[in-house]
Write a protein that holds these residues in place. Sequence first.
Motif, PDB file in Angstrom:
ATOM      1  N   ASP A 140       0.810  -1.219   0.000  1.00  0.00           N
ATOM      2  CA  ASP A 140       0.000   0.000   0.000  1.00  0.00           C
ATOM      3  C   ASP A 140       0.845   1.272   0.000  1.00  0.00           C
ATOM      4  O   ASP A 140       0.489   2.250  -0.651  1.00  0.00           O
ATOM      5  CB  ASP A 140      -0.951   0.021   1.197  1.00  0.00           C
ATOM      6  N   GLN A 141       1.965   1.274   0.712  1.00  0.00           N
ATOM      7  CA  GLN A 141       2.766   2.495   0.781  1.00  0.00           C
ATOM      8  C   GLN A 141       3.438   2.813  -0.556  1.00  0.00           C
ATOM      9  O   GLN A 141       3.876   3.937  -0.783  1.00  0.00           O
ATOM     10  CB  GLN A 141       3.803   2.450   1.904  1.00  0.00           C
ATOM     11  N   ASP A 160      -6.016   8.684  -9.754  1.00  0.00           N
ATOM     12  CA  ASP A 160      -6.127   9.299  -8.434  1.00  0.00           C
ATOM     13  C   ASP A 160      -7.334   8.674  -7.744  1.00  0.00           C
ATOM     14  O   ASP A 160      -8.432   8.655  -8.293  1.00  0.00           O
ATOM     15  CB  ASP A 160      -6.305  10.810  -8.582  1.00  0.00           C
ATOM     16  N   THR A 161      -7.132   8.139  -6.549  1.00  0.00           N
ATOM     17  CA  THR A 161      -8.216   7.457  -5.834  1.00  0.00           C
ATOM     18  C   THR A 161      -9.392   8.397  -5.608  1.00  0.00           C
ATOM     19  O   THR A 161     -10.547   7.985  -5.717  1.00  0.00           O
ATOM     20  CB  THR A 161      -7.698   6.910  -4.495  1.00  0.00           C
ATOM     21  N   ASP A 181       1.526  13.070  -1.652  1.00  0.00           N
ATOM     22  CA  ASP A 181       0.361  13.183  -0.770  1.00  0.00           C
ATOM     23  C   ASP A 181      -0.944  12.824  -1.465  1.00  0.00           C
ATOM     24  O   ASP A 181      -2.002  13.358  -1.148  1.00  0.00           O
ATOM     25  CB  ASP A 181       0.263  14.591  -0.157  1.00  0.00           C
ATOM     26  N   THR A 190       1.850   2.961  -3.321  1.00  0.00           N
ATOM     27  CA  THR A 190       0.870   3.650  -4.158  1.00  0.00           C
ATOM     28  C   THR A 190       0.498   5.027  -3.600  1.00  0.00           C
ATOM     29  O   THR A 190      -0.443   5.639  -4.072  1.00  0.00           O
ATOM     30  CB  THR A 190      -0.404   2.801  -4.314  1.00  0.00           C
ATOM     31  N   ARG A 191       1.248   5.505  -2.636  1.00  0.00           N
ATOM     32  CA  ARG A 191       1.022   6.856  -2.113  1.00  0.00           C
ATOM     33  C   ARG A 191       2.232   7.707  -2.474  1.00  0.00           C
ATOM     34  O   ARG A 191       3.349   7.397  -2.093  1.00  0.00           O
ATOM     35  CB  ARG A 191       0.818   6.836  -0.608  1.00  0.00           C
ATOM     36  N   ASP A 198      -3.217   9.374  -2.794  1.00  0.00           N
ATOM     37  CA  ASP A 198      -3.378   7.926  -2.853  1.00  0.00           C
ATOM     38  C   ASP A 198      -3.762   7.557  -4.279  1.00  0.00           C
ATOM     39  O   ASP A 198      -4.781   8.018  -4.797  1.00  0.00           O
ATOM     40  CB  ASP A 198      -4.463   7.453  -1.876  1.00  0.00           C
ATOM     41  N   TRP A 199      -2.940   6.733  -4.911  1.00  0.00           N
ATOM     42  CA  TRP A 199      -3.171   6.321  -6.293  1.00  0.00           C
ATOM     43  C   TRP A 199      -3.754   4.916  -6.306  1.00  0.00           C
ATOM     44  O   TRP A 199      -3.339   4.064  -5.533  1.00  0.00           O
ATOM     45  CB  TRP A 199      -1.851   6.329  -7.075  1.00  0.00           C
ATOM     46  N   SER A 200      -4.705   4.679  -7.175  1.00  0.00           N
ATOM     47  CA  SER A 200      -5.230   3.317  -7.333  1.00  0.00           C
ATOM     48  C   SER A 200      -4.561   2.707  -8.555  1.00  0.00           C
ATOM     49  O   SER A 200      -4.450   3.338  -9.603  1.00  0.00           O
ATOM     50  CB  SER A 200      -6.749   3.320  -7.493  1.00  0.00           C
TER      51      SER A 200
END
Length: 125
Positions: free
Chosen positions: A69-70, A102-103, A76, A72-73, A78-80
Motif C-alpha cells: 500500500d505504501q 487518483d483514488t 500526498d 501507491t502513495r 493515494d493512487w489506485s
Amino acid sequence: MTDTRVSQAGFTLIETLVALAVLAVGSVTLLVGVERHAARVHGLSDRLVARWVAENALAATTLGVPTQDQWTRALDIDWSVTLRARALTGSGLQSVTASVADTAAGPDATLVSLTGYIARTDARP
C-alpha cells in the motif's frame, strides 16, 4: 491684437481612458495565459508521479513481489493501481498493463497506463 493660444501638451481624458482600457485587456489576457500554464504544469506533475507509481507496480509484478500500500502513495495522493494481464499466444509471454488513477477522482479517471511483458508461469516449452 492677435489671439495667442498656448498649446497644451499631454493627453486628454479620453486618450487616457483608452490607454487604460487597452492595458486592462492586455493584463487580463496575460493573467489567463499564466493560469492555463500553471494548470498544465500541475497536470504534468500528476501524470509524472502516476507514471512512477505505474512503473513501480510493473517492476513489482515482474519480480513477483506483491504490491504494498505504501508504494501507491506519492505526492500526498493515494493512487489506485489496476493490473490487467493478458496471455500472448505462441510467445510464452503475457502482457501486463498497469493503469493508475487518483483514488479521489475514481478509477475511471486514469492518468497513465503502462504495458510490460513478462514470462508466463504456465508457459510450456
